[in-house]
Design a protein around this motif. Structure first.
Motif, PDB file in Angstrom:
ATOM      1  N   LEU A   1      29.625  39.887  41.815  1.00 39.40           N
ATOM      2  CA  LEU A   1      30.143  40.658  42.944  1.00 39.40           C
ATOM      3  C   LEU A   1      31.412  41.359  42.511  1.00 39.40           C
ATOM      4  O   LEU A   1      32.380  40.720  42.092  1.00 39.40           O
ATOM      5  N   LEU A   2      31.406  42.686  42.584  1.00 41.71           N
ATOM      6  CA  LEU A   2      32.562  43.520  42.248  1.00 41.71           C
ATOM      7  C   LEU A   2      32.871  44.366  43.477  1.00 41.71           C
ATOM      8  O   LEU A   2      32.344  45.462  43.660  1.00 41.71           O
TER       9      LEU A   2
ATOM     10  N   VAL B   1      29.524  34.936  41.198  1.00 46.12           N
ATOM     11  CA  VAL B   1      30.774  35.108  40.468  1.00 46.12           C
ATOM     12  C   VAL B   1      31.387  36.439  40.886  1.00 46.12           C
ATOM     13  O   VAL B   1      30.740  37.485  40.787  1.00 46.12           O
ATOM     14  N   CYS B   2      32.623  36.395  41.351  1.00 47.25           N
ATOM     15  CA  CYS B   2      33.307  37.597  41.840  1.00 47.25           C
ATOM     16  C   CYS B   2      34.512  37.902  40.960  1.00 47.25           C
ATOM     17  O   CYS B   2      35.399  37.058  40.793  1.00 47.25           O
ATOM     18  N   MET B   3      34.529  39.111  40.398  1.00 44.59           N
ATOM     19  CA  MET B   3      35.681  39.560  39.618  1.00 44.59           C
ATOM     20  C   MET B   3      36.684  40.206  40.565  1.00 44.59           C
ATOM     21  O   MET B   3      36.342  41.123  41.318  1.00 44.59           O
ATOM     22  N   VAL B   4      37.915  39.742  40.535  1.00 48.97           N
ATOM     23  CA  VAL B   4      38.936  40.172  41.487  1.00 48.97           C
ATOM     24  C   VAL B   4      39.935  41.107  40.820  1.00 48.97           C
ATOM     25  O   VAL B   4      40.559  40.750  39.819  1.00 48.97           O
ATOM     26  N   ALA B   5      40.091  42.306  41.358  1.00 46.24           N
ATOM     27  CA  ALA B   5      41.088  43.248  40.848  1.00 46.24           C
ATOM     28  C   ALA B   5      42.477  42.790  41.294  1.00 46.24           C
ATOM     29  O   ALA B   5      42.650  42.318  42.431  1.00 46.24           O
TER      30      ALA B   5
ATOM     31  N   ILE C   1      31.839  30.530  45.785  1.00 49.00           N
ATOM     32  CA  ILE C   1      32.039  31.743  44.994  1.00 49.00           C
ATOM     33  C   ILE C   1      33.071  31.436  43.902  1.00 49.00           C
ATOM     34  O   ILE C   1      34.158  30.938  44.201  1.00 49.00           O
ATOM     35  N   VAL C   2      32.713  31.723  42.674  1.00 49.53           N
ATOM     36  CA  VAL C   2      33.672  31.594  41.576  1.00 49.53           C
ATOM     37  C   VAL C   2      34.501  32.872  41.537  1.00 49.53           C
ATOM     38  O   VAL C   2      33.972  33.956  41.277  1.00 49.53           O
TER      39      VAL C   2
ATOM     40  N   VAL D   1      22.504  39.873  37.556  1.00 55.72           N
ATOM     41  CA  VAL D   1      22.547  41.116  38.319  1.00 55.72           C
ATOM     42  C   VAL D   1      23.908  41.202  38.990  1.00 55.72           C
ATOM     43  O   VAL D   1      24.399  40.200  39.523  1.00 55.72           O
ATOM     44  N   ALA D   2      24.516  42.385  38.955  1.00 56.36           N
ATOM     45  CA  ALA D   2      25.839  42.563  39.559  1.00 56.36           C
ATOM     46  C   ALA D   2      25.758  43.547  40.720  1.00 56.36           C
ATOM     47  O   ALA D   2      25.175  44.621  40.600  1.00 56.36           O
ATOM     48  N   ILE D   3      26.338  43.152  41.853  1.00 60.37           N
ATOM     49  CA  ILE D   3      26.470  44.013  43.021  1.00 60.37           C
ATOM     50  C   ILE D   3      27.871  44.609  42.962  1.00 60.37           C
ATOM     51  O   ILE D   3      28.863  43.888  43.070  1.00 60.37           O
ATOM     52  N   ALA D   4      27.952  45.931  42.756  1.00 59.64           N
ATOM     53  CA  ALA D   4      29.242  46.514  42.431  1.00 59.64           C
ATOM     54  C   ALA D   4      29.582  47.727  43.277  1.00 59.64           C
ATOM     55  O   ALA D   4      28.733  48.578  43.543  1.00 59.64           O
TER      56      ALA D   4
END
Length: 380
Positions: A192-193, A225-229, A247-248, A265-268
């Protein structure tokens, strides 16, 4: 000894600015660096007291509301540059803000070379911006060869550097990331982006999160997995904390490559991140939503490209599924993700298509930051 002043107003610009600073120092250890940017650039010694918060606006209405803030930031930035007295000024991305800074510098007689790093997407919308840019900057470092003809008629020198996202990250270690976070090596990982702008947190992130929730509920073996800005940490933490599934949250830049590589798969949110994800092998599904006034202007009068994702532009077909504005909803996004998680052939076909598009985008194969640094030093 050259003195280079770099300016970045958004998270993606800060990331590329940091890469360019590293490349400048590698090419010339004696180079002096100053600048205005985010945490990454500040860590490399490029910092001033100029406040860039609130400049990452999204859409026409938001831009009008922020006009006073932008105008003041332009003057503050010009003042900081004049005080530093550099040999060259590198203005990174953020078209609306940076051309105004370039204009302020030229009108105030600043001697430094004005270099625009990444131009506006004149091939997709408003080719007249090429004329505006040529009026106020001395050189453009652009991503694609097909951008250059737009500037030839206005006598603006250009250098093609390639896509910065292709070399920004090292090859990630999926297994290492999974082990660190207790994720089985064979478990599907949904990335998740949600975006890096405050407006995206309001307009885009909730829908992306809802799609993620539906995908997760279909199969609890799936990990999210969520990348956080850095610019939206608190907003993402609040959104994640309101969900009823784990959620990581990845907040450290050092973990980004591994996190992307671990994603099936990434949801961005549409943007530079889609290219970074594709480069790590994740299949990407992207979406975006603007205010309706802005969208109407883009859709009917300005936007010329069939696609928003650069991977799709390079491939000249929809390799990465795009859900924009009227098609931007959780069900559409969720279904595209489900198709890839449930059907290995669909997943592999997209990954193969992304690799071919990335090959086209790679150009000479040299890192964009390296070519940019080399050109900046020659001009300084």
């Amino acid at each position: 000894m050259s003195h280079v002043f770099l300016v970045a107003a958004e998270d993606s610009g800060d990331a590329f600015g940091a890469d360019v600073i590293d490349a400048l120092r590698a090419a010339d250890p004696s180079v002096r660096i100053s600048g205005i940017g985010g945490a990454r650039m500040r860590d490399r010694g490029a910092h001033t007291d100029v406040d860039m918060s609130g400049l990452a606006v999204l859409g026409l209405v938001e831009g009008l509301k922020a006009y006073g803030r932008v105008k003041q930031a332009v003057e503050d930035t010009a003042d900081a540059i004049i005080k530093a007295d550099p040999d060259s000024v590198v203005l990174i991305d953020s078209w609306g803000f940076m051309w105004r800074v370039a204009r302020a510098l030229k009108l105030r007689g600043v001697r430094a070379k004005r270099i625009k790093l990444i131009g506006p997407q004149v091939w997709a919308t408003r080719p007249g911006r090429a004329r505006v840019l040529a009026q106020w900057v001395d050189h453009l470092l652009c991503i694609h060869p097909f951008e250059q003809p737009f500037y030839v008629k206005w006598n603006l020198p250009t250098t093609v550097i390639g896509n910065p996202a292709l070399h920004r990250l090292p090859k990630g270690d999926s297994a290492a990331f999974r082990i660190r976070h207790g994720i089985p090596l064979d478990a599907p990982v949904v990335g998740l982006l949600p975006g890096s702008r405050k407006a995206e947190m309001r307009r885009v992130a909730p829908t992306l999160m809802e799609a993620t929730r539906i995908v997760r509920e279909r199969d609890p073996r799936r990990h999210v997995v969520c990348m956080v800005a850095p610019s939206v940490i608190h907003e993402v933490e609040a959104l994640a904390g309101s969900q009823n599934f784990p959620i990581v949250l990845v907040k450290e830049e050092a973990e980004k490559a591994d996190a992307y590589a671990a994603m099936t798969v990434a949801i961005a949110c549409s943007g530079t991140v889609t290219t970074e994800l594709a480069a790590q092998g994740a299949a990407v599904v992207t979406g975006y939503k603007l205010g309706w006034i802005t969208w109407a202007l883009l859709r009917f009068f300005l936007f010329k490209s069939r696609f928003s994702a650069l991977v799709n532009v390079a491939a000249n077909r929809e390799v990465i599924p795009e859900f924009l504005q009227t098609s931007f909803n959780a069900r559409n996004i969720e279904q595209a993700v489900e198709d890839r998680l449930a059907n290995p052939r669909v997943l592999k076909s997209q990954q193969d298509g992304q690799r071919e598009a990335l090959r086209i985008m790679a150009g000479t194969g040299r890192p964009a930051a390296e070519i940019a640094a080399e050109t900046i030093l020659k001009l300084s």
